[in-house]
Motif scaffolding. Structure first.
Motif, PDB file in Angstrom:
ATOM      1  N   LEU A 272       0.821  -1.200   0.000  1.00 11.28           N
ATOM      2  CA  LEU A 272       0.000   0.000   0.000  1.00 11.28           C
ATOM      3  C   LEU A 272       0.863   1.262   0.000  1.00 11.28           C
ATOM      4  CD1 LEU A 272      -2.813  -1.045   2.507  1.00 11.28           C
ATOM      5  CD2 LEU A 272      -3.103  -0.552   0.067  1.00 11.28           C
ATOM      6  N   ASP A 273       1.960   1.244   0.753  1.00 10.95           N
ATOM      7  CA  ASP A 273       2.875   2.392   0.752  1.00 10.95           C
ATOM      8  C   ASP A 273       3.465   2.601  -0.636  1.00 10.95           C
ATOM      9  OD1 ASP A 273       2.488   3.023   3.396  1.00 10.95           O
ATOM     10  OD2 ASP A 273       4.226   1.886   4.121  1.00 10.95           O
ATOM     11  N   LYS A 274       3.821   1.507  -1.284  1.00 14.00           N
ATOM     12  CA  LYS A 274       4.377   1.587  -2.638  1.00 14.00           C
ATOM     13  C   LYS A 274       3.332   2.146  -3.601  1.00 14.00           C
ATOM     14  CE  LYS A 274       6.577  -1.278  -6.200  1.00 14.00           C
ATOM     15  NZ  LYS A 274       7.009  -2.668  -6.557  1.00 14.00           N
ATOM     16  N   ALA A 275       2.111   1.675  -3.486  1.00 17.72           N
ATOM     17  CA  ALA A 275       1.035   2.153  -4.362  1.00 17.72           C
ATOM     18  C   ALA A 275       0.806   3.647  -4.171  1.00 17.72           C
ATOM     19  CB  ALA A 275      -0.247   1.385  -4.078  1.00 17.72           C
ATOM     20  N   ARG A 276       0.832   4.081  -2.931  1.00 15.66           N
ATOM     21  CA  ARG A 276       0.592   5.499  -2.623  1.00 15.66           C
ATOM     22  C   ARG A 276       1.661   6.380  -3.273  1.00 15.66           C
ATOM     23  NH1 ARG A 276       0.309   4.514   2.256  1.00 15.66           N
ATOM     24  NH2 ARG A 276      -1.911   4.024   2.307  1.00 15.66           N
ATOM     25  N   ARG A 277       2.900   5.946  -3.202  1.00 19.26           N
ATOM     26  CA  ARG A 277       3.992   6.730  -3.803  1.00 19.26           C
ATOM     27  C   ARG A 277       3.864   6.779  -5.319  1.00 19.26           C
ATOM     28  NH1 ARG A 277       7.059   3.537  -0.272  1.00 19.26           N
ATOM     29  NH2 ARG A 277       7.862   2.335  -2.040  1.00 19.26           N
ATOM     30  N   LEU A 278       3.576   5.648  -5.921  1.00 23.95           N
ATOM     31  CA  LEU A 278       3.512   5.587  -7.385  1.00 23.95           C
ATOM     32  C   LEU A 278       2.316   6.356  -7.941  1.00 23.95           C
ATOM     33  CD1 LEU A 278       4.473   1.836  -7.799  1.00 23.95           C
ATOM     34  CD2 LEU A 278       5.802   3.780  -8.644  1.00 23.95           C
ATOM     35  N   LEU A 279       1.167   6.224  -7.301  1.00 24.60           N
ATOM     36  CA  LEU A 279      -0.026   6.899  -7.804  1.00 24.60           C
ATOM     37  C   LEU A 279       0.028   8.402  -7.588  1.00 24.60           C
ATOM     38  CD1 LEU A 279      -2.763   4.319  -6.729  1.00 24.60           C
ATOM     39  CD2 LEU A 279      -1.867   4.733  -9.024  1.00 24.60           C
ATOM     40  N   ALA A 280       0.901   8.847  -6.713  1.00 19.35           N
ATOM     41  CA  ALA A 280       1.049  10.287  -6.476  1.00 19.35           C
ATOM     42  C   ALA A 280       1.711  10.997  -7.651  1.00 19.35           C
ATOM     43  CB  ALA A 280       1.866  10.536  -5.209  1.00 19.35           C
ATOM     44  N   HIS A 281       2.301  10.245  -8.581  1.00 13.01           N
ATOM     45  CA  HIS A 281       2.979  10.850  -9.734  1.00 13.01           C
ATOM     46  C   HIS A 281       2.004  11.570 -10.646  1.00 13.01           C
ATOM     47  CE1 HIS A 281       7.239   9.512  -9.581  1.00 13.01           C
ATOM     48  NE2 HIS A 281       6.736   8.579  -8.781  1.00 13.01           N
ATOM     49  N   GLY A 282       0.750  11.057 -10.696  1.00 10.68           N
ATOM     50  CA  GLY A 282      -0.266  11.705 -11.517  1.00 10.68           C
ATOM     51  C   GLY A 282       0.014  11.644 -12.999  1.00 10.68           C
ATOM     52  N   ASP A 283       0.761  10.625 -13.459  1.00 11.13           N
ATOM     53  CA  ASP A 283       1.087  10.535 -14.888  1.00 11.13           C
ATOM     54  C   ASP A 283      -0.143  10.339 -15.746  1.00 11.13           C
ATOM     55  OD1 ASP A 283       0.933   7.920 -13.667  1.00 11.13           O
ATOM     56  OD2 ASP A 283       1.586   7.110 -15.592  1.00 11.13           O
ATOM     57  N   ALA A 284      -1.212   9.741 -15.171  1.00 10.79           N
ATOM     58  CA  ALA A 284      -2.418   9.482 -15.963  1.00 10.79           C
ATOM     59  C   ALA A 284      -3.057  10.787 -16.417  1.00 10.79           C
ATOM     60  CB  ALA A 284      -3.414   8.671 -15.136  1.00 10.79           C
ATOM     61  N   LEU A 285      -2.904  11.841 -15.629  1.00  8.78           N
ATOM     62  CA  LEU A 285      -3.534  13.105 -15.970  1.00  8.78           C
ATOM     63  C   LEU A 285      -2.829  13.808 -17.117  1.00  8.78           C
ATOM     64  CD1 LEU A 285      -4.132  14.426 -12.334  1.00  8.78           C
ATOM     65  CD2 LEU A 285      -5.734  13.197 -13.809  1.00  8.78           C
ATOM     66  N   ASN A 286      -1.602  13.402 -17.389  1.00  6.03           N
ATOM     67  CA  ASN A 286      -0.830  14.051 -18.457  1.00  6.03           C
ATOM     68  C   ASN A 286      -0.938  13.319 -19.782  1.00  6.03           C
ATOM     69  OD1 ASN A 286       0.173  15.889 -16.531  1.00  6.03           O
ATOM     70  ND2 ASN A 286       1.740  14.416 -15.892  1.00  6.03           N
ATOM     71  N   SER A 287      -1.668  12.225 -19.829  1.00  9.02           N
ATOM     72  CA  SER A 287      -1.766  11.432 -21.040  1.00  9.02           C
ATOM     73  C   SER A 287      -2.960  11.870 -21.881  1.00  9.02           C
ATOM     74  CB  SER A 287      -1.917   9.945 -20.670  1.00  9.02           C
ATOM     75  OG  SER A 287      -2.156   9.175 -21.820  1.00  9.02           O
ATOM     76  N   THR A 288      -2.800  11.763 -23.201  1.00 10.62           N
ATOM     77  CA  THR A 288      -3.922  12.068 -24.099  1.00 10.62           C
ATOM     78  C   THR A 288      -4.852  10.878 -24.226  1.00 10.62           C
ATOM     79  OG1 THR A 288      -2.604  11.366 -26.020  1.00 10.62           O
ATOM     80  CG2 THR A 288      -2.557  13.717 -25.432  1.00 10.62           C
ATOM     81  N   GLU A 289      -4.386   9.688 -23.804  1.00  9.83           N
ATOM     82  CA  GLU A 289      -5.217   8.493 -23.862  1.00  9.83           C
ATOM     83  C   GLU A 289      -6.137   8.427 -22.645  1.00  9.83           C
ATOM     84  OE1 GLU A 289      -5.273   6.632 -26.499  1.00  9.83           O
ATOM     85  OE2 GLU A 289      -3.658   7.827 -27.390  1.00  9.83           O
TER      86      GLU A 289
END
Length: 412
Positions: A272-289
């Motif tokens: 869960l700690d790993k997931a929290r760190r990775l999902l904080a990157h917000g890369d999905a919001l920068n994608s056109t897909e």
């Protein structure tokens, strides 16, 4: 001595080591003293829910859970291979071409003038269908989703190389969502079949990341099938460093759910700690897909933490997280609200807050005819079993007929 027969003596040994009387123990777990006494004497079998709770309270590190033989899945059939009707990429593309002709899109050898302006509209259509999936029965959407997947894939085969890749990628998102709706309809074989198609279409578009996300989707099938080890193994296959942070974060969340199902709290919390760190990157919001994974949960890692705490036998802690996160869900997201809402009701019932659990469940049960779900039904059946311990409660008695009707399996 069988595993079930070993559970009772081991439970009694651990309880006595903790210097707790049976009365104190039953009060702490919100379980009937007579029932626990029969379990300790081997006269009654322990449910997986009771084993999880005893394990967490006594700090048995999963040992009590391992002594309970888990039954068959509540979520329907768990396949060992994709459905036999699962079509390959060529068949999908051929079917897509036919759909295009039927729609009157007479495409020549180079249809880029058609594809380019259509792509934004098709993306908007996909988002609308995904939103519609939050308030519509999955079987109602499946036929439309299958047709649209083939149509978009067919469009990709008849467009120029310059625009072919994004059209294939959009087709892969359609296929992946079709697989999720198939799972919600109770057809796990079809769900895996469409997930396989999504991978093939993504490869055709030059995106090899969806191959890894397919492991996350497959792990959801094994999770609802009660296979903790299989869930963890599949989720770990989608966490290598070369993948986008969002896919690795979603995979880490799924791994955490697998560890929680197995009663391994340290590994669950690490994931869960790993997931929290990775999902904080917000890369999905920068994608056109289109975004992969949920778009309706504000903080997925927090919500899944509440989910896992219940499976780890810590219902009170789960209620605190789920109460907070469920309040943040958008009103229109009925499917997501029922998914986490019933888990919230489960946690409150397990904490002894029966009236509150009934109030939560009653509101959610009104939504279920609109968004029936084979996966959510697994938690509804667990809630039915949890409520069976409180037959003297008027709220429980009033709710039981509706619970029984909604909890019946989803059939094709």
């Amino acid at each position: 001595m069988s595993m079930n027969r070993r559970f009772g003596p081991e439970l009694r040994r651990l309880r006595l080591e903790a210097r707790m009387s049976l009365t104190e123990f039953s009060a702490a777990l919100n379980y009937d003293k007579g029932h626990l006494s029969k379990v300790e004497r081997g006269e009654r079998s322990a449910s997986p829910e009771l084993a999880r709770r005893c394990d967490a309270f006594l700090g048995a590190n999963g040992e009590l859970q391992r002594l309970v033989r888990v039954g068959t899945s509540d979520a329907g059939e768990t396949p060992t291979s994709p459905a036999p009707w699962s079509v390959g990429r060529r068949a999908v593309l051929a079917a897509g071409t036919g759909s295009l002709i039927d729609l009157g899109l007479r495409l020549g050898n180079d249809a880029s003038p058609v594809a380019a302006p259509l792509l934004p509209s098709l993306r908007a259509q996909f988002e609308q269908l995904r939103k519609l999936g939050q308030s519509t029965a999955p079987k109602v959407l499946l036929a439309l989703l299958e047709t649209q997947t083939r149509m978009v894939a067919g469009l990709a085969t008849h467009t120029s190389p310059a625009t072919r890749s994004p059209v294939f990628l959009l087709a892969s998102r359609f296929a992946e969502f079709t697989g999720w709706m198939a799972q919600e309809a109770g057809d796990t074989r079809a769900a895996l079949g469409w997930t396989t198609e999504a991978v093939e279409l993504a490869r055709a578009g030059g995106d090899f990341h969806l191959v890894s996300y397919a492991h996350v989707r497959h792990a959801l099938v094994t999770l609802y099938g009660g296979d903790a080890a299989g869930t963890v193994a599949l989720a770990r296959r989608a966490q290598n460093d070369g993948l986008p942070p969002r896919i690795r974060g979603l995979a880490a969340q799924r791994e955490a759910q697998g560890h929680a199902l197995a009663g391994d709290e340290p590994e669950c919390l690490r994931s869960l700690d790993k997931a929290r760190r990775l999902l904080a990157h917000g890369d999905a919001l920068n994608s056109t897909e289109p975004v992969i994974g949920t778009t309706h949960v504000t903080d997925p890692a927090a919500m899944v933490t509440g989910w896992c705490l219940y499976d780890l036998g810590r219902p009170k802690a789960a209620t605190e997280v789920l109460d907070r996160e469920c309040r943040r869900l958008p009103p229109h997201a009925l499917r997501t609200r029922t998914r986490y809402g019933f888990r919230r009701a489960l946690a409150h019932a397990a904490s002894g807050e029966v009236e509150h659990a009934c109030a939560i469940a009653a509101e959610l049960l009104e939504m279920m005819p609109v968004v029936p779900s084979a996966t959510v039904n697994s938690d509804i059946r667990r809630l039915t079993r949890e409520f069976s311990r409180f037959r003297n409660s008027r709220s429980v008695r009033d709710l039981q007929p509706t619970l029984a009707r909604v909890a019946s399996p989803v059939h094709d």
